[in-house]
Design a protein around this motif. Structure first.
Motif, short mmCIF file in Angstrom:
data_model
loop_
_atom_site.label_atom_id
_atom_site.label_comp_id
_atom_site.label_asym_id
_atom_site.label_seq_id
_atom_site.Cartn_x
_atom_site.Cartn_y
_atom_site.Cartn_z
N GLY A 18 0.77 -1.23 0.00
CA GLY A 18 0.00 0.00 0.00
C GLY A 18 0.80 1.29 0.00
O GLY A 18 0.24 2.37 -0.05
N MET A 26 -0.89 4.15 -2.01
CA MET A 26 -1.53 3.69 -3.24
C MET A 26 -3.04 3.66 -3.00
O MET A 26 -3.49 3.19 -1.96
CB MET A 26 -1.02 2.29 -3.60
CG MET A 26 -1.47 1.78 -4.96
SD MET A 26 -3.05 0.92 -5.01
CE MET A 26 -2.76 -0.48 -3.97
N THR A 27 -3.80 4.22 -3.94
CA THR A 27 -5.26 4.19 -3.90
C THR A 27 -5.77 3.88 -5.29
O THR A 27 -4.99 3.81 -6.25
CB THR A 27 -5.84 5.56 -3.45
OG1 THR A 27 -5.53 6.54 -4.46
CG2 THR A 27 -5.28 6.00 -2.10
N LYS A 28 -7.09 3.75 -5.39
CA LYS A 28 -7.70 3.51 -6.70
C LYS A 28 -7.36 4.65 -7.67
O LYS A 28 -7.10 4.42 -8.84
CB LYS A 28 -9.22 3.39 -6.52
CG LYS A 28 -9.97 3.05 -7.78
CD LYS A 28 -11.45 2.92 -7.50
CE LYS A 28 -12.15 3.95 -8.35
NZ LYS A 28 -13.55 4.11 -8.08
N ASP A 29 -7.35 5.89 -7.15
CA ASP A 29 -7.05 7.04 -7.99
C ASP A 29 -5.55 7.35 -8.07
O ASP A 29 -5.15 8.26 -8.80
CB ASP A 29 -7.77 8.29 -7.45
CG ASP A 29 -9.28 8.15 -7.55
OD1 ASP A 29 -9.76 7.52 -8.50
OD2 ASP A 29 -9.96 8.69 -6.65
N ASN A 30 -4.75 6.64 -7.31
CA ASN A 30 -3.30 6.86 -7.29
C ASN A 30 -2.60 5.49 -7.35
O ASN A 30 -1.97 5.05 -6.39
CB ASN A 30 -2.91 7.63 -6.01
CG ASN A 30 -1.48 8.13 -6.06
OD1 ASN A 30 -0.95 8.45 -7.11
ND2 ASN A 30 -0.86 8.20 -4.90
N PRO A 31 -2.74 4.81 -8.50
CA PRO A 31 -2.19 3.45 -8.62
C PRO A 31 -0.67 3.43 -8.74
O PRO A 31 -0.04 4.46 -9.01
CB PRO A 31 -2.84 2.94 -9.91
CG PRO A 31 -3.03 4.19 -10.74
CD PRO A 31 -3.36 5.27 -9.74
N TYR A 32 -0.12 2.25 -8.54
CA TYR A 32 1.31 2.06 -8.74
C TYR A 32 1.66 2.24 -10.22
O TYR A 32 0.88 1.90 -11.10
CB TYR A 32 1.75 0.66 -8.31
CG TYR A 32 1.71 0.41 -6.83
CD1 TYR A 32 2.29 1.30 -5.92
CD2 TYR A 32 1.13 -0.74 -6.34
CE1 TYR A 32 2.27 1.04 -4.57
CE2 TYR A 32 1.11 -1.00 -4.97
CZ TYR A 32 1.68 -0.11 -4.10
OH TYR A 32 1.67 -0.36 -2.75
N THR A 55 3.69 5.51 -7.04
CA THR A 55 2.31 5.80 -7.39
C THR A 55 2.32 6.88 -8.47
O THR A 55 3.33 7.54 -8.71
CB THR A 55 1.51 6.30 -6.17
OG1 THR A 55 2.13 7.49 -5.67
CG2 THR A 55 1.41 5.23 -5.09
N LYS A 56 1.17 7.05 -9.07
CA LYS A 56 1.02 8.05 -10.14
C LYS A 56 1.43 9.44 -9.65
O LYS A 56 2.17 10.16 -10.33
CB LYS A 56 -0.44 8.04 -10.61
CG LYS A 56 -0.75 8.89 -11.78
CD LYS A 56 -2.23 8.69 -12.15
CE LYS A 56 -2.63 9.59 -13.29
NZ LYS A 56 -4.07 9.40 -13.62
#
Length: 135
Positions: A18, A26-32, A55-56
């Motif tokens: 994570g 890492m989140t759905k809107d900030n993926p690896y 992350t992005k």
């Protein structure tokens, strides 16, 4: 191999749990994403040995440092090379210390004015000629 394939292999190997290698969540809107340690523009390939898990948002911030604060960019690159050299998850006995170092690095860059930012982007050609690596 493509970035996605290598990134998935790296996630399995390093088990980032994570957080990316700059400490971003890492989140759905900030993926690896896959980051080239030796830049693609300098001949770096898409390999596990040349990759960092970012992350992005971290990747965007790092690319900005690459252009406006090469010294800070290189300090992060040194962290990535170190994590990559572990060839697996960051061991528990050094995880907290490493994350604290990464947090202090970010504070030095963005809040403590420990790094000098250019007002204009640094030329990648010029960077290549002046590049030094810290290990």
């Amino acid at each position: 191999m493509n970035n996605g394939t290598v990134l998935n292999k790296m996630i399995n190997i390093y088990q980032p749990n994570g957080r990316d290698w700059m400490g971003y969540k890492m989140t759905k809107d900030n993926p690896y994403t896959y980051h080239h340690i030796k830049e693609k523009r300098n001949g770096g390939g898409v390999t596990i040995a040349n990759g960092a898990i970012l992350t992005k948002q971290a990747h965007r911030d790092l690319n900005e440092l690459d252009q406006y604060c090469p010294e800070a960019y290189e300090d992060y690159q040194a962290v990535f090379r170190y994590i990559n050299s572990l060839h697996g998850p960051i061991p528990e006995d050094i995880y907290d210390e490493l994350m604290e170092y990464i947090e202090e690095l970010a504070l030095d860059i963005y809040e403590r004015n420990g790094y000098e930012f250019s007002k204009r982007p640094v030329s990648f050609k010029k960077k290549r000629e002046q590049k030094t690596f810290k290990l």
